[in-house]
Design a protein around this motif. Structure first.
Motif, PDB file in Angstrom:
ATOM      1  N   GLN A 385      58.298 -14.608   0.097  1.00  0.00           N
ATOM      2  CA  GLN A 385      58.934 -13.426  -0.494  1.00  0.00           C
ATOM      3  C   GLN A 385      59.967 -13.816  -1.550  1.00  0.00           C
ATOM      4  OE1 GLN A 385      59.224 -14.241   2.727  1.00  0.00           O
ATOM      5  NE2 GLN A 385      61.397 -14.456   3.216  1.00  0.00           N
ATOM      6  N   GLU A 415      55.921  -8.170   2.337  1.00  0.00           N
ATOM      7  CA  GLU A 415      56.150  -7.770   0.948  1.00  0.00           C
ATOM      8  C   GLU A 415      55.597  -8.766  -0.070  1.00  0.00           C
ATOM      9  OE1 GLU A 415      59.248  -5.619   3.344  1.00  0.00           O
ATOM     10  OE2 GLU A 415      58.310  -7.594   3.358  1.00  0.00           O
ATOM     11  N   GLN A 545      63.576  -4.587   3.229  1.00  0.00           N
ATOM     12  CA  GLN A 545      63.256  -5.990   3.489  1.00  0.00           C
ATOM     13  C   GLN A 545      64.478  -6.746   3.993  1.00  0.00           C
ATOM     14  OE1 GLN A 545      61.613  -8.295   0.235  1.00  0.00           O
ATOM     15  NE2 GLN A 545      62.016 -10.188   1.316  1.00  0.00           N
ATOM     16  N   PRO A 585      56.468  -1.764   4.069  1.00  0.00           N
ATOM     17  CA  PRO A 585      56.878  -2.764   3.082  1.00  0.00           C
ATOM     18  C   PRO A 585      56.828  -2.191   1.669  1.00  0.00           C
ATOM     19  CG  PRO A 585      55.305  -3.690   4.638  1.00  0.00           C
ATOM     20  CD  PRO A 585      55.336  -2.219   4.897  1.00  0.00           C
ATOM     21  N   PRO A 587      56.266  -2.577  -2.270  1.00  0.00           N
ATOM     22  CA  PRO A 587      55.643  -3.493  -3.231  1.00  0.00           C
ATOM     23  C   PRO A 587      56.685  -3.956  -4.242  1.00  0.00           C
ATOM     24  CG  PRO A 587      55.056  -1.225  -3.733  1.00  0.00           C
ATOM     25  CD  PRO A 587      55.805  -1.186  -2.434  1.00  0.00           C
TER      26      PRO A 587
END
Length: 764
Positions: A385, A415, A545, A585, A587
């Protein structure tokens, strides 16, 4: 101001006399001791003023406090106070080195590392005289030392002026070249005349990438103004007949239903040539070893505590050869330990250290240290990530594209899946996706948590060093045993603090979001002190996140079956935490991976534009190499690299690629990191050894102030930069054992300071 302070002191002294007379027997010595204690506070103020007027920047507050403590008179003259300060300074100078030369360098290093402005020539000479006297040198005996010091300082100042002047001159030249190029650009309406074509043909060839747009200027209404390089167009004009022939062939092929004719490539020209030699729009092709292998990518996604690392490390340990790439030096060590626990020896490679192991066929490294020319069976790239990180994302792009392994495990939060699959497609590598679930549930607390409700196994998360230390101080005041983890701490200290928490020596952990990456800890609850953070640009709410990544450290399979995520009372809404934990999640805002130049690209572009200026090369790359609307890639932020380039381009004795290495060195601009690199580069270019940073004398851990702790942390970070350069320029950075010893000393001292659980001074 000083007179006013003395008047206040006199009134306080009179009040104290009356109070002491009422409460104590007529004991003259007791009264005298009390008066001295009070008056010494005023003497420190006077010494501050006297030292400031004398330009003694090297006199620290601790020196003045010590000097005031040696004065026994109730009403000392200024001369008496200054004599006491001079005696303390002389003792400190002698403790800093065995010779006056070494002591002087140590004092200058202390001033530099404390962020003090450079001494003027007169002040430097004054300091040298004081150091000489401290070592018993006076009169003619001091002249050889003072003459040598004066000559060396004059040379340094001259070299610095010359380097700064040359750097400014080269920067002006490159900026002028860029501006001249920009002024030479022409608008779209001039293309038909310059190429001998029609507008619709020009539009078609631009869309096909045959005519490069030199600059795109946004206009109102979402439109753009396109500008083109006339010099480049002149070289392309001869290709127009071929383009038309290709167009006709394509039309004919389409009419007949056959295959389309192949597209033509750009010819050589100003912008096109630079883009061609850099080839950032064909970045995957830079990694020849990886492209020669029949690679397969296994993308393992899942939340924290889902077993991603365990799955990949098992496969890595079973392979004959392999590498594990981690986001932090601390985690590279953990990968190495994990392989060792599976019976697999591994070497270590990070930015500032190398630990080779004889016979080892595995490597644990930080992502930036990926060896792109060493084929292995299995590679693991962790925390994918980070591809979205504006500062380091390009390193993950390079590692995933260039890891020279037949099987590449890419691990990360859900993600990251979009970007990883996009990178795999650009490389032509097949992807197998494995999605894991947490081994235990993660739930949001229903109510805020008060400080008094914290218990063993709780971790409180703040978002600044100051807030971490403030929370620590309050919890220690309440009788709790506390461990701390934050970004300014070295990996060794973080590991020691984590061990204290893991082994029960500390009940509560107070940390920044540094615990969100690695550091497997037995945390019962993660409690956010606030649900807002400053991200370097703005103060904003935490995103889903961040709450999942940091909060996900709660719960440890086999220890705490359920992880709880909460917020401290007054820090935000528990409902917000619950919403973020349940959110899908997000994008990435821009799925294109970040890329940055490497040494080969720097050298090729420099040759193409005929310039040895690193600033000029980076400016051209930023302007011409990768179009802002490139469908596949984004150019990484080159701001800091260009700042370093602008500071060291004038240093004699350093090649273009050596300057590029300096531009990659990890430094903190908020700590004058660029200016410090420039000073080191001047010493390097002149063929002299670069002295490693030194924190000087440190107080006993139980007497350390917050400022002294911060000074030690900053010196440690500067040593990281010094050791990073020492691995790349061993002939210039020779005192590696000395730097390593100072690093270990600071690690021990900082950890001893953080272990203090009954002191308030640290957080005063």
């Amino acid at each position: 101001m000083l007179a006013s302070g003395l008047a206040v002191e006199a009134r306080e002294m009179s009040a104290l006399i009356r109070r002491v007379a009422r409460q104590l027997p007529a004991d003259a010595e007791t009264i005298r001791t009390a008066l001295l204690a009070l008056r010494r506070r005023g003497w420190i103020t006077r010494l501050n003023d006297l030292a400031s007027r004398a330009g003694r920047l090297w006199a620290r507050r601790a020196d003045k406090e010590t000097a005031a403590g040696t004065v026994a008179e109730l009403a000392p003259a200024d001369e008496t106070l200054l004599a006491a300060l001079e005696a303390v300074l002389a003792q400190r100078f002698r403790s800093l080195g065995p010779t006056p030369e070494a002591a002087l360098e140590a004092v200058l290093a202390e001033l530099t590392e404390a962020g003090q402005p450079a001494l003027s020539a007169d002040r430097h000479a004054q300091l040298a005289r004081e150091v000489a006297v401290a070592f018993g040198l006076s009169g003619e005996d001091s002249l050889p030392f003072l003459d040598a010091v004066g000559a060396r300082e004059a040379r340094r100042r001259r070299e610095q002026r010359e380097a700064e002047t040359a750097a400014r001159s080269r920067k002006r030249e490159e900026v002028a070249r860029l501006r001249a190029w920009e002024k030479s650009l022409v608008e779209f309406r001039e293309l038909p005349g310059l190429l001998g074509c029609q507008e619709r043909e020009a539009l078609r060839w631009i869309a096909a990438g045959l005519i490069p747009v030199a600059r795109r200027i946004p206009q109102r209404g979402g439109r753009e103004r396109w500008e083109f390089d006339p010099a480049e167009l002149a070289t392309l004009r001869r290709a127009v007949p071929q383009w038309r022939e290709t167009d006709r062939a394509a039309v004919e092929a389409k009419r007949r239903g056959g295959p389309a004719a192949p597209a033509l490539r750009l010819g050589k020209g100003a912008v096109a040539a630079i883009a061609r030699v850099a080839a950032l729009d064909r970045y995957a092709g830079h990694f020849a070893t990886a492209r020669a292998l029949n690679r397969r990518i296994t993308l393992v996604t899942g939340p924290t505590n889902s077993g991603k690392s365990h799955t990949a490390l098992d496969a890595l340990a079973a392979a004959e050869t392999g590498m594990a790439l981690a986001p932090l030096r601390l985690l590279a060590h953990e990968f190495r330990d994990a392989l060792a626990s599976r019976g697999v020896p591994a070497s270590l490679s990070t930015g500032e250290e190398r630990i080779p192991v004889a016979g080892a066929r595995h490597l644990a490294a930080t992502v930036e240290m990926c060896p792109f020319h060493l084929p292995v069976d299995v590679a693991v790239v962790d925390e994918a990530q980070m591809l979205a990180d504006r500062d380091r994302g390009a390193a993950w792009t390079a590692a995933i594209m260039g890891a020279p392994a037949r099987q590449v495990f890419v691990l990360g939060a859900p993600e990251c899946a979009t970007q990883v699959k996009r990178i795999a497609a650009l490389c032509g590598d097949p992807v197998e996706e494995v999605s894991l679930r947490r081994k235990g549930p993660l739930v949001a607390a229903r109510a805020p948590v008060g400080l008094g409700e914290l218990g063993p196994g709780d971790a409180v998360v703040a978002f600044s060093r100051r807030d971490v230390l403030d929370l620590r101080a309050e919890l220690v005041r309440r009788g709790r045993r506390v461990a701390v983890v934050y970004g300014a701490l070295s990996p060794e200290v973080r590991r020691a603090e984590a061990a204290r928490f893991r082994e029960g020596d500390a009940d509560i952990l107070v940390a920044t979001d540094a615990i969100g990456m690695g550091l497997n800890l037995p945390i019962r609850r993660v409690i956010f002190s606030t649900l807002r953070k400053f991200d370097g640009t703005e103060r904003r709410e935490l995103n889903t996140q961040e709450i999942k990544q940091i909060g996900g450290r709660a719960g440890r399979f086999g220890r705490f079956e359920e992880g709880v995520v909460a917020v401290l009372a007054g820090g935000g809404s528990p409902e917000f935490v619950k919403t973020m934990l349940e959110a899908a999640p997000l994008p990435p805002e821009d799925p294109r991976p970040l890329v940055q130049p490497d040494a080969d690209i720097i050298a090729n572009v420099a040759q193409e534009i005929g310039s040895d200026s690193l600033f000029g090369v980076l400016a051209r790359i930023k302007r011409a190499v990768l179009r802002p609307d490139d469908p596949n890639y984004r150019l990484a932020d080159l701001t800091q690299a260009m700042a370093v380039a602008g500071a060291i381009d004038g240093v004699a004795g350093l090649s273009l690629l050596q300057r590029w290495t300096y531009a990659l060195c990890p430094v903190d601009e908020r700590d004058n990191g660029v200016a410090r690199l420039a000073r080191w580069a001047i010493e390097h270019g002149a063929g002299r050894g670069v002295v490693p940073p030194n924190a000087g004398r440190l107080p006993a851990p139980e007497r350390a102030s917050r400022d002294e702790l911060e000074r030690a942390e900053k010196t440690h970070k500067r040593l990281v930069a010094w050791r990073w350069l020492a691995l790349r320029f061993p002939a210039a950075y020779v005192a590696r054992e000395e730097a390593h010893a100072e690093t270990e000393r600071l690690d021990r001292w900082i950890e001893d300071v953080l272990r203090q659980q009954r002191r308030a001074k640290l957080v005063a």
